[in-house]
Motif scaffolding. Structure first.
Motif, PDB file in Angstrom:
ATOM      1  N   GLY A   1      26.656  37.591  47.113  1.00 55.31           N
ATOM      2  CA  GLY A   1      27.617  36.634  47.576  1.00 55.31           C
ATOM      3  C   GLY A   1      29.022  36.994  47.127  1.00 55.31           C
ATOM      4  O   GLY A   1      29.251  37.933  46.380  1.00 55.31           O
ATOM      5  N   PHE A   2      29.941  36.207  47.592  1.00 56.66           N
ATOM      6  CA  PHE A   2      31.364  36.396  47.292  1.00 56.66           C
ATOM      7  C   PHE A   2      31.699  35.872  45.904  1.00 56.66           C
ATOM      8  O   PHE A   2      31.296  34.788  45.527  1.00 56.66           O
ATOM      9  CB  PHE A   2      32.214  35.662  48.333  1.00 56.66           C
ATOM     10  CG  PHE A   2      33.681  35.683  48.035  1.00 56.66           C
ATOM     11  CD1 PHE A   2      34.431  36.817  48.266  1.00 56.66           C
ATOM     12  CD2 PHE A   2      34.312  34.568  47.503  1.00 56.66           C
ATOM     13  CE1 PHE A   2      35.790  36.838  48.001  1.00 56.66           C
ATOM     14  CE2 PHE A   2      35.659  34.572  47.227  1.00 56.66           C
ATOM     15  CZ  PHE A   2      36.402  35.722  47.482  1.00 56.66           C
ATOM     16  N   GLU A   3      32.401  36.681  45.129  1.00 58.86           N
ATOM     17  CA  GLU A   3      32.888  36.242  43.821  1.00 58.86           C
ATOM     18  C   GLU A   3      34.406  36.321  43.824  1.00 58.86           C
ATOM     19  O   GLU A   3      34.982  37.341  44.185  1.00 58.86           O
ATOM     20  CB  GLU A   3      32.324  37.121  42.709  1.00 58.86           C
ATOM     21  CG  GLU A   3      30.866  36.844  42.416  1.00 58.86           C
ATOM     22  CD  GLU A   3      30.390  37.560  41.162  1.00 58.86           C
ATOM     23  OE1 GLU A   3      31.217  37.762  40.249  1.00 58.86           O
ATOM     24  OE2 GLU A   3      29.213  37.910  41.116  1.00 58.86           O
ATOM     25  N   LYS A   4      35.039  35.236  43.429  1.00 60.87           N
ATOM     26  CA  LYS A   4      36.504  35.169  43.385  1.00 60.87           C
ATOM     27  C   LYS A   4      37.011  36.044  42.243  1.00 60.87           C
ATOM     28  O   LYS A   4      36.459  36.042  41.145  1.00 60.87           O
ATOM     29  CB  LYS A   4      36.930  33.711  43.170  1.00 60.87           C
ATOM     30  CG  LYS A   4      38.400  33.497  43.271  1.00 60.87           C
ATOM     31  CD  LYS A   4      38.841  33.586  44.718  1.00 60.87           C
ATOM     32  CE  LYS A   4      40.308  33.284  44.818  1.00 60.87           C
ATOM     33  NZ  LYS A   4      40.933  33.873  45.939  1.00 60.87           N
ATOM     34  N   ALA A   5      38.058  36.806  42.499  1.00 62.96           N
ATOM     35  CA  ALA A   5      38.643  37.677  41.483  1.00 62.96           C
ATOM     36  C   ALA A   5      39.311  36.850  40.390  1.00 62.96           C
ATOM     37  O   ALA A   5      39.832  35.762  40.643  1.00 62.96           O
ATOM     38  CB  ALA A   5      39.660  38.604  42.135  1.00 62.96           C
ATOM     39  N   ILE A   6      39.307  37.382  39.202  1.00 58.64           N
ATOM     40  CA  ILE A   6      40.005  36.736  38.089  1.00 58.64           C
ATOM     41  C   ILE A   6      41.488  37.044  38.236  1.00 58.64           C
ATOM     42  O   ILE A   6      41.859  38.216  38.442  1.00 58.64           O
ATOM     43  CB  ILE A   6      39.461  37.248  36.740  1.00 58.64           C
ATOM     44  CG1 ILE A   6      37.992  36.846  36.597  1.00 58.64           C
ATOM     45  CG2 ILE A   6      40.293  36.727  35.579  1.00 58.64           C
ATOM     46  CD1 ILE A   6      37.291  37.442  35.404  1.00 58.64           C
ATOM     47  N   GLU A   9      43.481  40.498  37.334  1.00 46.52           N
ATOM     48  CA  GLU A   9      42.543  41.595  37.100  1.00 46.52           C
ATOM     49  C   GLU A   9      42.790  42.762  38.055  1.00 46.52           C
ATOM     50  O   GLU A   9      42.742  43.911  37.669  1.00 46.52           O
ATOM     51  CB  GLU A   9      41.117  41.068  37.248  1.00 46.52           C
ATOM     52  CG  GLU A   9      40.078  41.931  36.595  1.00 46.52           C
ATOM     53  CD  GLU A   9      38.721  41.261  36.588  1.00 46.52           C
ATOM     54  OE1 GLU A   9      38.160  41.131  35.494  1.00 46.52           O
ATOM     55  OE2 GLU A   9      38.243  40.860  37.670  1.00 46.52           O
TER      56      GLU A   9
END
Length: 153
Positions: A1-6, A9
């Motif tokens: 799935g999609f993970e939001k960038a920190i 970063e």
């Protein structure tokens, strides 16, 4: 799935964001937050006249300062561009972080300038009010390009 960038970063070539701004050809831009005007609705100063409030809001809440600085601290050997206190006064760029009820972000352009100061994060403090972050101050980007031997990073 999609993970939001920190935030902070990922960094990209400055030309993708700034275009061809002289003096920033060899630099990168790290997105920390995105500011929007009139999001989700327009904010009015005066309902009867319809005069709009001239400010912007972050699209999402920012990371706490200590967490954001810890993300940037992981970028070993990286210098960051910042305004000095004098430049903040000169360009009317006021920090209101200690006063959350005040307007935080004026709606105005703040493009990077080569006379801003280069700094390197040396130590990041915790989230306590009294904690401190240490930075190493260098010269401006302009001074670095004109006299590199006098501005050792």
């Amino acid at each position: 799935g999609f993970e939001k960038a920190i935030p902070g970063e990922k960094c990209v070539d400055s030309a993708e964001i700034l275009g061809s701004v002289p003096g920033f050809e060899k630099t990168q831009v790290c997105e920390i937050n995105e500011l929007h005007a009139d999001h989700v609705e327009k904010y009015t100063k005066n309902e009867s006249s319809g005069e709009l409030e001239n400010f912007v809001c972050p699209l999402r809440p920012p990371l706490p300062a200590d967490e954001q600085l810890a993300v940037l601290m992981k970028k070993k050997g990286t210098c960051f561009l910042r305004m000095t206190g004098t430049q903040q006064q000169q360009y009317s760029w006021h920090y209101q972080g200690r006063f959350p009820a005040r307007k935080q972000n004026d709606r105005k352009e703040n493009l990077p300038k080569t006379d801003y100061e280069l700094v390197r994060l040396m130590k990041v403090g915790g989230n306590e009010l009294e904690s401190q972050t240490n930075i190493g101050r260098f010269c401006s980007l302009q001074e670095l390009s004109q006299s590199p031997r006098f501005c050792v990073l």
